[in-house]
Write a protein that holds these residues in place. Structure first.
Motif, PDB file in Angstrom:
ATOM      1  N   LYS A   1       0.848  -1.192   0.000  1.00  0.00           N
ATOM      2  CA  LYS A   1       0.000   0.000   0.000  1.00  0.00           C
ATOM      3  C   LYS A   1       0.890   1.252   0.000  1.00  0.00           C
ATOM      4  CE  LYS A   1      -3.371   2.393   2.887  1.00  0.00           C
ATOM      5  NZ  LYS A   1      -2.553   3.595   3.028  1.00  0.00           N
ATOM      6  N   GLY A   2       0.671   2.139  -0.917  1.00  0.00           N
ATOM      7  CA  GLY A   2       1.484   3.345  -1.008  1.00  0.00           C
ATOM      8  C   GLY A   2       0.915   4.488  -0.191  1.00  0.00           C
ATOM      9  N   GLY A   3       1.682   5.550  -0.081  1.00  0.00           N
ATOM     10  CA  GLY A   3       1.182   6.786   0.526  1.00  0.00           C
ATOM     11  C   GLY A   3       1.371   6.919   2.011  1.00  0.00           C
ATOM     12  N   VAL A   4       2.009   5.933   2.698  1.00  0.00           N
ATOM     13  CA  VAL A   4       2.259   6.042   4.136  1.00  0.00           C
ATOM     14  C   VAL A   4       3.595   6.763   4.333  1.00  0.00           C
ATOM     15  CG1 VAL A   4       2.549   4.819   6.312  1.00  0.00           C
ATOM     16  CG2 VAL A   4       0.980   3.916   4.580  1.00  0.00           C
ATOM     17  N   LEU A   5       3.551   7.983   4.849  1.00  0.00           N
ATOM     18  CA  LEU A   5       4.754   8.800   4.995  1.00  0.00           C
ATOM     19  C   LEU A   5       5.438   8.616   6.349  1.00  0.00           C
ATOM     20  CD1 LEU A   5       3.521  12.178   3.444  1.00  0.00           C
ATOM     21  CD2 LEU A   5       4.473  10.176   2.292  1.00  0.00           C
TER      22      LEU A   5
END
Length: 495
Positions: A45-49
């Motif tokens: 899952k992308g977008g976890v900063l």
């Protein structure tokens, strides 16, 4: 554009949810769920900063590990429908840099949640969007069960036993003493939620002010701000992903209809409010200045007489006659004979708009509930044969093997069964009555739509009368001698 978004829900086992799965999602990690015997993997899952777990000083160090923390929460909660944790979601602001948003989010969490002894597992997300507009936001998971100072898990609530005026125990029909279940914390209190919502707005508004920005966010609800709008429903990441691909969903369609209706209601409310304000100001000015105010009939006749005489064609004269008749018929049908009655009419129409809005909201919610129940009923029937086949397996090895091979179908069956149990409150379902209710509700919505159109027509007519009377009155007052203008004004329509 600064945006206010602060939402909280509960992760509940009764809804088929898992705190471990939720933690895996917000952190973008792979975590083993001991309670359900599954592994949740959101590493792609992308977008976890950024992600972090914040603990009170007295919390044991082992709870810094995400898998350990949430498996302990699941293990501690024994009830099959237990409420596991709070799930917060709040927006960060595009007017601020990532570093500024991170600093503000951490300060907000520490001052409002960690300071209350809450364990906070949070992550900052900024998923890639099709419209390229950044959407930075924070997810927070907080166990509902508090942690004791000795590092053990505490109680969610305690019993306060009831006594009568003679200090004797109040008993129920089974002879047991009655009690009230009182929460051990104020975390679930509406007042506490309001405090958090306000603190969220205040801390970002403070940051805007320091940067010299004029934008602000407001923690008040639409109702508290005096805005009568119908709320949309939360779509969630899966629905938004489908909508982004051009796939229309029920939730997306519902929100589009709500937004369109809100725009119409806002337009109508503004028009009615404008008419109401003008009538009020007009009557106040007449009383203050002692200006002669002819009745509605007189002004409208002056207006249409002038238009008739000025018409260049017979077609124009006929149109003028039709319009005059329509306006007077409208006044007659709505029993409007004076400015005061016009004011009363506007007020009552506006009240009907507000009432209609509330009824539409209720009706749409109920329709959505019934359609959801029908969806789970179809799912239940679809996977019922798989469940029945499982029940035929008497030996545990065969039963376990069948469960593994059909885990997806059985999970959907169990979820559908839980949803239907909750919908019918454990009672016997009556699908025929529900179908009839759905059909009737859809028809009632159509009637509401026609009612709205009727209200809009009335508002347009009233607005036209306002414009006519205002412009004609200005011309009349220019022609009336000073001594006549000072006479006591009248508001009654000539019959």
């Amino acid at each position: 554009m600064a945006m206010y978004h602060f939402n909280v829900t509960q992760v509940s086992r009764g809804k088929g949810q898992s705190s471990v799965a939720s933690a895996s999602y917000i952190a973008g990690e792979k975590i083993r769920d001991d309670y359900y015997g599954k592994t949740h993997d959101y590493t792609k899952k992308g977008g976890v900063l950024y992600s972090e777990i914040l603990l009170p000083d007295y919390a044991p160090e082992r709870l810094k590990d995400r898998e350990t923390l949430w498996n302990e929460v699941e293990k501690t909660e024994k009830h099959p429908k237990a409420q596991l944790c709070y799930n917060f979601n709040f927006a960060l602001q595009n007017e601020l840099t990532y570093e500024e948003n991170l600093e503000i989010a951490q300060r907000f969490i520490k001052e409002n949640f960690l300071a209350r002894g809450m364990i906070v597992d949070y992550a900052i997300h900024n998923p890639v969007r099709k419209d390229d507009i950044p959407n930075p936001h924070v997810h927070m998971l907080i166990p509902i069960r508090p942690l004791n100072k000795d590092g053990t898990w505490g109680e969610k609530q305690h019993r306060v036993y009831l006594f009568d005026e003679n200090n004797k125990p109040v008993l129920d029909e089974k002879g047991k003493q009655k009690f009230n279940a009182v929460p051990t914390t104020d975390w679930g209190s509406p007042d506490t939620l309001r405090e958090w919502r306000k603190a969220y707005a205040d801390i970002f508004n403070e940051a805007f002010e320091k940067k010299g920005l004029t934008c602000r966010i407001d923690s008040r609800s639409y109702a508290e701000m005096g805005l009568d709008v119908i709320p949309t429903i939360h779509e969630g990441p899966h629905v938004r992903a489908m909508e982004a691909k051009g796939i229309k969903t029920d939730k997306g369609n519902h929100n589009r209809r709500v937004k369109m209706l809100n725009a119409l209601l806002t337009k109508l409310a503004a028009k009615l409010s404008d008419i109401f304000s003008w009538v009020n100001e007009f009557l106040t000015e007449c009383k203050r200045e002692g200006i002669y105010a002819p009745g509605l009939c007189s002004l409208l006749n002056d207006y249409y007489d002038h238009r008739y005489n000025e018409a260049y064609s017979q077609k124009g004269k006929i149109q003028n006659i039709k319009e005059r008749a329509s306006v007077f018929l409208f006044l007659e049908q709505n029993k409007i004979g004076s400015y005061e009655e016009l004011e009363t009419f506007v007020r009552s129409t506006y009240d009907k708009v507000n009432s209609l809005e509330k009824e539409i909201t209720k009706k749409k919610t109920r329709i959505r509930e019934i359609k959801t129940a029908n969806h789970y009923h179809d799912m239940y029937l679809k996977f019922l044969p798989v469940y029945q086949e499982l029940q035929k397996k008497k030996l545990k090895p065969f039963k376990d093997k069948f469960s593994r091979e059909h885990s997806s179908e059985l999970d959907q069956f169990y979820m559908a069964r839980r949803k239907l149990w909750d919908f019918w409150n454990g009672g016997n379902p009556d699908w025929n009555s529900l179908d009839k209710e759905l059909t009737a509700a859809i028809k009632e919505l159509d009637v509401m739509k026609m009612t709205y159109e009727d209200l809009e027509t009335k508002a347009d007519k009233a607005f036209k009368i306002k414009c006519i009377t205002k412009s004609t009155l200005e011309k009349v007052n220019k022609r009336v001698p000073e001594r006549t203008r000072s006479n006591k004004h009248t508001h009654d329509m000539e019959r």
